[in-house]
Every structure is written in structure tokens, then in C-alpha cells.
Design an enzyme around this catalytic site. Sequence first.
Site, PDB file in Angstrom:
ATOM      1  N   GLY A  61       0.873  -1.164   0.000  1.00 42.23           N
ATOM      2  CA  GLY A  61       0.000   0.000   0.000  1.00 42.23           C
ATOM      3  C   GLY A  61       0.914   1.219   0.000  1.00 42.23           C
ATOM      4  O   GLY A  61       1.852   1.298   0.811  1.00 42.23           O
ATOM      5  N   ALA A  62       0.637   2.150  -0.912  1.00 42.43           N
ATOM      6  CA  ALA A  62       1.588   3.236  -1.151  1.00 42.43           C
ATOM      7  C   ALA A  62       2.010   3.992   0.120  1.00 42.43           C
ATOM      8  O   ALA A  62       3.216   4.150   0.383  1.00 42.43           O
ATOM      9  CB  ALA A  62       1.010   4.185  -2.195  1.00 42.43           C
ATOM     10  N   ARG A  71      10.380  -1.297  -4.991  1.00 44.83           N
ATOM     11  CA  ARG A  71       9.193  -1.332  -5.853  1.00 44.83           C
ATOM     12  C   ARG A  71       9.140  -0.011  -6.634  1.00 44.83           C
ATOM     13  O   ARG A  71       9.480   1.037  -6.081  1.00 44.83           O
ATOM     14  CB  ARG A  71       7.896  -1.504  -5.025  1.00 44.83           C
ATOM     15  CG  ARG A  71       7.828  -2.844  -4.286  1.00 44.83           C
ATOM     16  CD  ARG A  71       6.445  -3.082  -3.690  1.00 44.83           C
ATOM     17  NE  ARG A  71       5.478  -3.454  -4.720  1.00 44.83           N
ATOM     18  CZ  ARG A  71       4.168  -3.587  -4.492  1.00 44.83           C
ATOM     19  NH1 ARG A  71       3.675  -3.350  -3.285  1.00 44.83           N
ATOM     20  NH2 ARG A  71       3.353  -3.948  -5.461  1.00 44.83           N
ATOM     21  N   ASP A 111      -1.572   4.497  -6.181  1.00 42.55           N
ATOM     22  CA  ASP A 111      -0.131   4.391  -5.935  1.00 42.55           C
ATOM     23  C   ASP A 111       0.612   5.600  -6.464  1.00 42.55           C
ATOM     24  O   ASP A 111       1.710   5.918  -6.016  1.00 42.55           O
ATOM     25  CB  ASP A 111       0.419   3.122  -6.580  1.00 42.55           C
ATOM     26  CG  ASP A 111       0.030   1.917  -5.742  1.00 42.55           C
ATOM     27  OD1 ASP A 111      -1.108   1.429  -5.901  1.00 42.55           O
ATOM     28  OD2 ASP A 111       0.840   1.510  -4.886  1.00 42.55           O
ATOM     29  N   LYS A 158      -3.828  -0.733  -8.118  1.00 49.06           N
ATOM     30  CA  LYS A 158      -3.725  -2.185  -8.309  1.00 49.06           C
ATOM     31  C   LYS A 158      -4.395  -2.636  -9.604  1.00 49.06           C
ATOM     32  O   LYS A 158      -5.473  -2.152  -9.950  1.00 49.06           O
ATOM     33  CB  LYS A 158      -4.349  -2.870  -7.096  1.00 49.06           C
ATOM     34  CG  LYS A 158      -4.393  -4.369  -7.122  1.00 49.06           C
ATOM     35  CD  LYS A 158      -3.047  -5.018  -7.361  1.00 49.06           C
ATOM     36  CE  LYS A 158      -1.974  -4.583  -6.369  1.00 49.06           C
ATOM     37  NZ  LYS A 158      -0.617  -5.026  -6.764  1.00 49.06           N
TER      38      LYS A 158
HETATM   39  O1  MRU Z   1       0.701  -4.186  -4.549  1.00 52.49           O
HETATM   40  P1  MRU Z   1       0.080  -3.431  -3.414  1.00 52.49           P
HETATM   41  O2  MRU Z   1      -0.720  -4.302  -2.497  1.00 52.49           O
HETATM   42  O3  MRU Z   1       1.091  -2.593  -2.678  1.00 52.49           O
HETATM   43  O4  MRU Z   1      -0.935  -2.438  -4.115  1.00 52.49           O
HETATM   44  C1  MRU Z   1      -1.601  -1.517  -3.309  1.00 52.49           C
HETATM   45  C2  MRU Z   1      -2.615  -0.725  -4.009  1.00 52.49           C
HETATM   46  O5  MRU Z   1      -2.765  -0.777  -5.206  1.00 52.49           O
HETATM   47  C3  MRU Z   1      -3.391   0.249  -3.163  1.00 52.49           C
HETATM   48  O6  MRU Z   1      -4.688   0.385  -3.629  1.00 52.49           O
HETATM   49  C4  MRU Z   1      -2.687   1.608  -3.214  1.00 52.49           C
HETATM   50  O7  MRU Z   1      -1.346   1.487  -2.833  1.00 52.49           O
HETATM   51  C5  MRU Z   1      -3.355   2.604  -2.335  1.00 52.49           C
HETATM   52  S1  MRU Z   1      -3.109   2.250  -0.645  1.00 52.49           S
HETATM   53  C6  MRU Z   1      -3.833   3.455   0.275  1.00 52.49           C
END
Ligand code: MRU
Length: 373
Positions: free
Chosen positions: A59-60, A101, A249, A260
Site C-alpha cells: 500500500g503506497a 518497488r 499508488d 492495483k
Molecule cells: O501491490 P500493493 O498491495 O502494494 O498495491 C496496493 C494498491 O494498489 C493500493 O490500492 C494503493 O497502494 C493505495 S493504498 C492506500
Amino acid sequence: MRRMTTLRTIEWISESPPALIPGHVRLIDQTQLPETLAYLDTADVEVLREAIRMLRVRGAPAIGIAAAMGVAAAAQAVLPASREAVLAAADAAAARLAGARPTAVNLFWALERMQRLARTCDAPTAQALAERLAREACAVRDEDAAMCRAIGGHGLPLLRDGCTVLTHCNAGGLATAEFGTALAPVYAAAEQGLSVRVFADETRPLLQGSRLTAWELMQAGIPVTVITDGMAAQVMKEGRIDAVLVGADRIAANGDAANKIGTYGTAVLARHHRIPFYVLAPTSTIDLRTPGGDGIPIEERDREEVIRGFGRLTAPESVAVYSPAFDVTPAPLVTAIVCEKGIVRPPYEEALRLVAERRPRPIPPTTGAPPAR
Ligand code: MRU
């Protein structure tokens, strides 16, 4: 009004408060959920890099916090040392963590913030500089928690009592310091005694929706229904969804929003069914240096996550696999972007520049830090 709390996804644990160092990072290992609520304790940059890479912390916003704390941990690890050695350790850690990442801009935002502080801070000794870096990392965490609360407040008027929202992936408390972004208005509604139901897309291939979103909403007592990603169209057609709430993100300067994989498809479906599609994210997710979605780097994940995500082979072993972890929803499909400053509506370019350039001032950390000099 009941106060909703979510677990603290990531925090800095000090061994001798009120000093922040020595200390270490404690984070929820999200790969273990929903089976086990397990914590990872570490002060090792390589362990943190692996935790980010393998989505133990994800999650970002949470990735940004982990990165900031990683820099602080690296700085304290070289003590006793010269000031220059602390600076060099911070830079080396930032370089390692930046490679973990590529898509979530909060990672780079947090690393830049830590490096800027390291270079400009007038702490007279190496010890004081390392302490200051730990304090900054805690501020990144605390500010994120405050921003999520504010997003919840701004997003709340978009929901009405008795409504049902659809969300994709996990942009809840687990993806942030606490409280979340996309789920923040849902928690805010629960605090007001309003009834809001959530449909959670399962979110292939790593199931952040069914493993994480469903788990954290159930912990909070909020009604949640899991659907597989391919069911979203039917559920919308049946008239069950009043709004789609997703996180991001990275939001490009023109409002294109990476999130995602599968989010873009959900936005297309929402438009077809005339359902509002909201992106909720703190201003640390807005990347004014990237003009449009085409410039957002999209992470490609290991084929094993698709064909053997949870141990069992679900495709022929040698089949070709393409696995982009994110997609970009074009700005015209986004009804509004909700950040801690308020609701941003199209046209996005000018409005996003204004909110991102007025990011919140750093707030003092609440975790036993000494007062700023
Ligand atoms: O691969 P991830 O689980 O890190 O992807 C996360 C997402 O796509 C979330 O929706 C995004 O980071 C927003 S979190 C507040």
C-alpha cells in the site's frame, strides 16, 4: 459518536523513550493475513527491503513509512560514527530501498524527504542526526495517520446512510499508518452511526481484497461481501453499488491514477453503469513531475504469483505469463479525487497542482520524541 480505530500497520519502537534511538520498526506481516496476525520486528534495511518487495508491508503510504523508517534504522546502525558516516548510511539505505518497488510514488517521496532532512539538518553530532532522522520517520507515520483521518472527513459527504460501495485491492488501514484512504470515509461513516456496506473485489493475483480488506473491515464490524474480480460487472448491473472507492499508488499531474491491476477495468464498468468512481489518496501520492499516466512506471511481478500464488499450481507450469501489478485509470473516468485537503474535481491539472504544492506542514511526532530545537 464511536471512535473507529484500525491497527497500527507500522511503527517505530523505541528501546529507551523519550529518545527514539536505539529503536526498530514493527510492522504487520500482511502476507500472513487473514490466517495470522503476525508482526515483523527489524532494524535491518535489507529485511525491510525484502518486506516491501514481498508485500509484507504494502500500500503506497505504508511503503513510504517503511522506507522512511529504514533510512532512520540505517543511520542508527553505524553509531558511534562521524556525522559523515551517518549521512552516507542514510544515502546508501535510500538507494537500496528505492529499488524495492517502482510504482508507489510515496516510496520516493519519503526517501527524498529523509535525504533532504539529513543534508539540511543542523544536528551537531552523529547521534543527534540519527535521532532527528528517527523523529522525521515517525512524523511521516503520524502525518499519514492524520491525512487519512482528513480524507475520511472529506469523503464522508460522498456517502449516504444505507449505501453500498465497491472497493478494489486494499486501501484501508493496512495500506497506511492507520484508517486508510479509500476505506477512510467508510470508517468515518461508521463513526457517525451511518450504515455503509462494502463489496470487496478479491483482487487477483495476490488477493489483497479478500485477504486484507475483508479482514480489516470485519475486525471493525463493517459489513463486507467478497466478490471475485470478474463479478463486478454483474454486481453493478444488479444495481447493488452506489459508488466505487479506490486508492492510488501514484496520481499524475493530469489526474491519471495508477492503482492495483484491475482498477482501470472497474472504472470502465463504473462509467458504463453511471456509478461515481472516486480515487482517495494523500497528497504524498500526487506526482506533479509525471505529466500523465503513460509516464508512470508499472511494476511487473513474478510469474509464480499468478500460477502458484498460494502454493497450488493454477496454470500449466510452463505457460507464458504477463503480470503487471498496476494499471492506470485515465482521469476522465475519475469522478473526483479526495485528498486530505478536500475534494478535487475535474479539470484536475490546476487543482492538483494547488493541493500538492500546499502539502501539510510537518507536525510534531506523538511518539515520545524530544521537542524540536
Ligand atoms: O501491490 P500493493 O498491495 O502494494 O498495491 C496496493 C494498491 O494498489 C493500493 O490500492 C494503493 O497502494 C493505495 S493504498 C492506500
